[in-house]
Design an enzyme around this catalytic site. Structure first.
Site, PDB file in Angstrom:
ATOM      1  N   GLU A  23       1.004  -1.021  -0.151  1.00 55.95           N
ATOM      2  CA  GLU A  23      -0.373  -0.388   0.083  1.00 55.95           C
ATOM      3  C   GLU A  23       0.781   1.601  -0.059  1.00 55.95           C
ATOM      4  O   GLU A  23       2.422   1.566  -0.062  1.00 55.95           O
ATOM      5  CB  GLU A  23      -0.927   0.070   1.173  1.00 55.95           C
ATOM      6  CG  GLU A  23      -0.163  -0.381   2.644  1.00 55.95           C
ATOM      7  CD  GLU A  23      -1.366   0.636   3.823  1.00 55.95           C
ATOM      8  OE1 GLU A  23      -1.490   1.869   3.526  1.00 55.95           O
ATOM      9  OE2 GLU A  23      -1.469  -0.192   4.475  1.00 55.95           O
ATOM     10  N   LYS A 157      -5.350  -2.827  15.159  1.00 56.52           N
ATOM     11  CA  LYS A 157      -4.521  -1.743  15.604  1.00 56.52           C
ATOM     12  C   LYS A 157      -5.926  -2.074  17.367  1.00 56.52           C
ATOM     13  O   LYS A 157      -6.449  -2.411  16.881  1.00 56.52           O
ATOM     14  CB  LYS A 157      -4.396   0.052  15.686  1.00 56.52           C
ATOM     15  CG  LYS A 157      -3.718   0.244  13.828  1.00 56.52           C
ATOM     16  CD  LYS A 157      -4.130   1.111  14.019  1.00 56.52           C
ATOM     17  CE  LYS A 157      -3.140   1.971  12.309  1.00 56.52           C
ATOM     18  NZ  LYS A 157      -2.671   0.980  11.409  1.00 56.52           N
TER      19      LYS A 157
END
EC number: 4.2.1.70
Length: 302
Positions: A23, A157
């Site tokens: 990415e 996360k």
């Protein structure tokens, strides 16, 4: 086709050499300059060091690019006008000839369209805390439910609702396995505190699951390979718990809501851990990129 695939990546795909999609959001929006460009080049070199071809993905001037040259990487890293693009933004960016760095969902979408089967990233988006109130869920999850790609990540996360995210992935039928662990990693942490049902212990085992997906007609959805950051490089769990609790309290006191919550919490973690969370982030990404290249190599052997 609207996609622009670099000559190196196209030749690798055509000759069944290993390719790893990367990415570009981490380059444009995840790291400070000039460190972001150094990390981008380092990650590509790590893929090459494992014998695979890196395919960093971005949109420049309305062209979805699969594989960037150095000048294009420099532009993504240094141009303050580069937007952040999820997969829903891609048609707008193409039509408007805009430039943007691709998130997990946009990268997975474009990489799969180009015929790339392995994508290495840091962490996935997921279900946000207080979902029952906000209905806030990352677009990553729905996109991965309908995209046949193997995603090597360090879990999600810890600022997110990890058990709800795992439940949502199960509901969506997205396959999840721990790499060398029966615990789901928490991005900055080796262990989020939640188990996974399946453990894979080598790139060859991952490739076998990918082949089984194809044989069973199940390759229309992703395979998530959750690769924990090494314990020696994780954020100290005690520090993490304290700072995250402080961040959540500050978020509530300041009335931060919606899309502003995640960047607020992440910024708080970086500032109040003296950069330790960023170091754990980069350790996770480096490990995922190397593992992604090994998986792509095992897959290419076919």
């Amino acid at each position: 086709m609207v996609l622009v695939v670099s000559e190196e990546v196209r030749e690798a795909i055509e000759t069944r050499r290993p390719v790893v999609a990367l990415e570009s959001t981490i380059i444009a929006h995840g790291l400070p300059r000039p460190r972001n460009l150094r990390v981008a080049l380092e990650l590509e070199e790590a893929v090459r060091g494992e014998g695979a071809v890196p395919a960093t993905v971005a949109v420049l001037d309305g062209r979805p690019l699969i594989g960037l040259d150095k000048a294009q990487l420099e532009r993504v890293a240094n141009d303050g006008g580069v937007r952040k693009l999820g997969h829903r933004d891609l048609p707008f960016a193409v039509a408007a000839r805009a430039s943007g760095a691709t998130t997990v969902s946009a990268t997975a979408r474009l990489a799969a369209l180009a015929g790339i089967r392995v994508f290495a990233t840091g962490g996935l988006g997921g279900v946000h805390r207080e979902w029952t109130v906000t209905q806030d869920e990352s677009a990553d999850l729905g996109l991965l439910a309908r995209t046949g790609i193997t995603v090597v990540c360090a879990g999600v996360k810890s600022i997110l609702d990890v058990p709800a995210t795992l439940q949502r992935l199960e509901t969506l039928g997205v396959a999840v396995a721990g790499y060398g662990t029966d615990r789901f990693p928490g991005f900055y942490l080796s262990d989020s505190g939640h188990p996974v049902d399946w453990t894979l212990r080598s790139p060859e085992e991952v490739a076998e699951v990918m082949r089984a997906q194809d044989a069973l007609g199940a390759a229309e959805s992703a395979l998530i390979v959750a690769n924990p950051v090494p314990e020696a490089e994780q954020l100290d769990p005690g520090l993490h718990a304290r700072v995250l609790d402080e961040a959540l309290t500050a978020c509530a006191e300041r009335g931060v809501t919606g899309q502003a919550v995640t960047p607020f919490l992440l910024d708080h973690l970086v500032r109040h851990t003296d950069g330790a969370s960023l170091r754990a982030n980069l350790a996770a990404v480096r490990g995922n990129v190397r593992l992604g290249a090994r998986i792509a190599t095992a897959w290419a052997r076919g």
